[in-house]
Structures are given as C-alpha cells and as structure tokens.
Design a protein around this motif. Sequence first.
Motif, PDB file in Angstrom:
ATOM      1  N   ALA A   1      37.855  39.367  39.992  1.00  0.00           N
ATOM      2  CA  ALA A   1      37.029  38.414  39.229  1.00  0.00           C
ATOM      3  C   ALA A   1      35.813  38.004  40.064  1.00  0.00           C
ATOM      4  N   ALA A   2      36.013  37.790  41.370  1.00  0.00           N
ATOM      5  CA  ALA A   2      34.895  37.388  42.237  1.00  0.00           C
ATOM      6  C   ALA A   2      33.857  38.508  42.298  1.00  0.00           C
ATOM      7  N   GLN A   3      34.330  39.752  42.342  1.00  0.00           N
ATOM      8  CA  GLN A   3      33.437  40.914  42.363  1.00  0.00           C
ATOM      9  C   GLN A   3      32.609  40.974  41.075  1.00  0.00           C
ATOM     10  N   VAL A   4      33.300  40.715  39.941  1.00  0.00           N
ATOM     11  CA  VAL A   4      32.615  40.734  38.633  1.00  0.00           C
ATOM     12  C   VAL A   4      31.517  39.671  38.636  1.00  0.00           C
ATOM     13  N   ALA A   5      31.856  38.450  39.144  1.00  0.00           N
ATOM     14  CA  ALA A   5      30.881  37.350  39.169  1.00  0.00           C
ATOM     15  C   ALA A   5      29.715  37.705  40.086  1.00  0.00           C
ATOM     16  N   ALA A   6      30.016  38.306  41.255  1.00  0.00           N
ATOM     17  CA  ALA A   6      28.950  38.663  42.208  1.00  0.00           C
ATOM     18  C   ALA A   6      28.015  39.706  41.590  1.00  0.00           C
TER      19      ALA A   6
ATOM     20  N   ASP B   1      53.686  46.022  33.364  1.00  0.00           N
ATOM     21  CA  ASP B   1      54.176  45.642  34.698  1.00  0.00           C
ATOM     22  C   ASP B   1      53.056  45.723  35.741  1.00  0.00           C
ATOM     23  N   THR B   2      52.205  46.745  35.644  1.00  0.00           N
ATOM     24  CA  THR B   2      51.139  46.878  36.658  1.00  0.00           C
ATOM     25  C   THR B   2      50.194  45.673  36.583  1.00  0.00           C
ATOM     26  N   LEU B   3      49.883  45.213  35.357  1.00  0.00           N
ATOM     27  CA  LEU B   3      48.977  44.069  35.242  1.00  0.00           C
ATOM     28  C   LEU B   3      49.683  42.758  35.588  1.00  0.00           C
TER      29      LEU B   3
ATOM     30  N   ALA C   1      42.287  46.694  26.746  1.00  0.00           N
ATOM     31  CA  ALA C   1      42.724  45.685  25.756  1.00  0.00           C
ATOM     32  C   ALA C   1      43.391  44.477  26.415  1.00  0.00           C
ATOM     33  N   ASN C   2      43.944  44.634  27.615  1.00  0.00           N
ATOM     34  CA  ASN C   2      44.746  43.547  28.203  1.00  0.00           C
ATOM     35  C   ASN C   2      44.272  43.128  29.592  1.00  0.00           C
ATOM     36  N   ASP C   3      43.033  43.460  29.927  1.00  0.00           N
ATOM     37  CA  ASP C   3      42.529  43.161  31.276  1.00  0.00           C
ATOM     38  C   ASP C   3      42.600  41.655  31.569  1.00  0.00           C
ATOM     39  N   PRO C   4      43.298  41.270  32.659  1.00  0.00           N
ATOM     40  CA  PRO C   4      43.390  39.843  32.969  1.00  0.00           C
ATOM     41  C   PRO C   4      42.077  39.257  33.509  1.00  0.00           C
TER      42      PRO C   4
END
Length: 428
Positions: A418-423, A402-404, A293-296
């Motif tokens: 994020a770069a991994q997701v894009a790749a 706190d972890t996020l 629900a809160n993934d940055p």
Amino acid sequence: MIYFITGVTGTVVPVIVEDLMRKDADPHFYFAIRKDTRGIGIKSRFESVVTSLDLDQASKQKLSERSKLVEIDVEKEKLGIDPEIYAELVSNTEKILHGAADVRFDQPYDEIKISNVIFSHKIYELFDKIKNHRKENSQTDATLYYISTGYAYGIYNKAIPEDFPDFKPGKPDNTYAQTKAEAKIFILDKINRLNDRIVLFEPTIIGGSARTGRTKTYNLHYVVLMLGYLGKMPFFTAADNQQDIVPVDWVADVISDIMAKDEFHQGVLRLASGPDAPTVGDVHDAGYEYFTANDPVPGHLIPEISFVPRWFFYFMINVQKTFNQAMYKITGKKKYRKMVVGVRLLEGYFPYITRYKVFENSKSTQLLEKYTDCPKAPILQNIKDKNGNLVKKGYIDKILADTLETGWGGIVDFTRVAAQVAANKSSR
Ligand SMILES: NC(=O)c1ccc[n+]([C@@H]2O[C@H](COP(=O)([O-])OP(=O)(O)OC[C@H]3O[C@@H](n4cnc5c(N)ncnc54)[C@H](OP(=O)(O)O)[C@@H]3O)[C@@H](O)[C@H]2O)c1
C-alpha cells in the motif's frame, strides 16, 4: 498400532499424523526429531507441532500422551539414537513412516545426500532389525512406508511411466531429484531382492489443502503467483504445460488409509492428478482473476503477464541475472545480490513448471480404488463446459484466498504494498 515416524516437523507428515489419530483406534507413536538450527529442543518443537494440528483439544492431549520423542542425528551410527531406546524401537515398532527429506532444490549433492540417501539407508537398517525381531518372535510382519516423489524420474520427454518393479529415471533436474532417485533405487532393491514389505508413495507437487486452502510451505507455484501479484513477473512461459499439483489433505488421506487399513503392503503408489492436472495457463488465469477481484490493497494494479516462448523467457532470466551480478560487482549494493539469489531460487523451480512433466497414474488409481477411500485427487482448476462457460469445479479459489489472507504465509506485507502504491501516486 505402534509407529516410528520421521519428518513430523515438516509440511506433510503432521497431516498424516492427524489422520492416523482419527483412523487408528489405538495409535502409539515414536517420533524421530532433531534440534532445530536455532537450538530449540525436540520437546518444544514437538509441542509446537501438536498445537498447530487440526485436532480437538482432547485428541491433542491423547496424541501427546501416546508419543515418545526420539532424538536423532543422521550422521551418527544408528541415527545417534540412545542404545536403550534403539532396542525399545526394535522390540516395539510395527510400522515405520519415513517422511523426512531435504526438499530444497539448490543444495550441494554431498550435503543433501545425507538427509535423502544416508538417512534412508539408516532407516532401512532399523526396519531390517524390526522385521527380523518380529519374525523371530512370531509377531505380525513389519511394514516400511517411504515417501518418494514423482520428480525422482527427472527429465522425461514422454509421460512418466508407472514402471514398478522397474525404475529408469532420466537425467535429474537437480540434486533433490538425484538423491531421491538414489534412495528409491536402494529401497526398490529391498523389495525386488528380499521381498520386503515396503510401500513407496510418489506424490507430485504437494500444494495447500483442498478442504481449507491452507499450507505450511509457500514455494514453487506459490512463489510464481506471488511475483505475478507483485508485478515482478512481466513474462512467463509454457502456458500449456501441466503442473501436477495434489492437495496435502488428499496425500495424507491416502497414506493414512494405506497405513491404518493395513491391507496393501508392497509396491509403489503414485499420488498424482495425471490427466486432471491443471496447466500453467489455468493457474495463471484463476490467479489473475481472483487477485484483481479481491486485492486487499486499494489502487494496487496487477499488471498482466505476457506468455512468451521458452527460449525468450530463459533469455530474459539470464539477462536479469547477468545485469544484477554486474551491478553488485560495480556498486556492492545488497539489493542486487538479493535479486541474483531470488533469480537462482526461481531457476530451481523452473524445471517443475516450464519443463514437460506429465505423470501416468492409472495403475495407482486402480490400487487406490481397491485399498483406500480416496482414489482420485480433487481437481485444482475450474473447467470449461462444452459451451465454453467456466464451471467452478476446483478448489483453486481456496488456495488463492489463503495467499491473500496470510500474505503468502507472511512473505508479502500488504502495508508495504500500500505504501508503494501511495508513493507511486504522489510521484506522478
Ligand atoms: N512438498 C512436496 O511438494 C513434496 C512432493 C513430493 C514428495 N515429497 C516428499 O514428501 C516428504 C515430506 O516433504 P515435506 O514437504 O513435508 O518436507 P518439509 O516440509 O521440508 O519437511 C521435511 C522434514 O524432514 C525432516 N528432515 C530433513 N532432513 C533431516 C535430517 N537430516 N534429520 C532429521 N530430520 C530431517 C525435517 O526436519 P527439520 O524440521 O528438523 O528440518 C522435516 O521434519 C519428503 O520425503 C519429500 O521428499 C514432498
């Protein structure tokens, strides 16, 4: 009150010091510190601790003015303390808090013994001198407060008893548990034989603050949550197992109450959630729900974790380790070596998560009711009501937030995720 304190550069002791500053009307401190491994001196290290404390500026100033730093080297006689300062400690100290220990699970016995057993012997030697000095001078009795751990009991197939004045540990899970058990046997003997004023605290797993969610150390359950978030833990096990996690602010509140109120002077206080401890499944479910629900990182998919029997889980872990060891031998590539080190680190955590660890705490709860203002640990997990609806009761969301917010204290770099997701997207 005049305190001699070890472990102030750690996770737990600074929070106790914050509390003592609030609870003791006239506190003075001697802090035992060593240079760090990079050679940073004790003054700088102490200043960094003071800066990090959750105190207002005036209280930080007051703490600095009332603190004297004592450089120590555990391997030397009398902790390597300058003889004049040692004599000053013997004359002035009223209470010792020994909170220092090597809490790593993968250290060779001969090394970890120095920090966990020999250090305790030398602290007791100092305490003994203080005790006798105060008796000879008709001063109030000195007290030693020692932070042990519930895990000193090692492997137990039934609930871990509150057996003071006895202590019958099982086979240790690792050299940390083994050396903490040896130190406890040594300290208990001083109570049983010499009737010394010594209080032992036995926290279970100390996690982030229930008030703020913050922690200084992201190990154990934090690592498992992180691997789940990163999709590197497709399997896990022991969903019904209890994980007895208590928040650092509660642990500090109890210890500082006992020290500042000055009414309880001998015995063992287990600091555990006991029957209120969450299960691995509770922590997993809350983590999965919160992170999705809160993934940055937009577009980052968190895979679901399958719970499998223990034997299968351990088998998969061994396959992973053997595969990476073999690949490292064949290719010499560092990434395989890194994987082996990571798996070994996790294996050190497993006994605390996947092995049966249930802690009795009713005797201690009664003592905490009598001697502190904080008898029960705040509950970590949310609970289900009788209709099966989830009731927000625990502080787990603060921990997860706190972890996020911090990327597990800087271990997770969300731009890389994020770069991994894009790749991955562009390779599809
Ligand atoms: N964290 C937990 O989940 C947990 C649970 C139950 C019980 N405990 C107990 O609580 C106490 C505090 O734990 P923690 O989590 O705050 O540990 P920590 O964050 O690892 O801090 C350990 C502290 O001990 C000091 N220390 C260790 N070995 C030393 C040595 N040879 N000489 C001088 N100082 C030494 C460290 O100093 P440096 O900074 O110089 O290394 C540091 O200040 C320990 O007794 C631990 O066994 C912890």
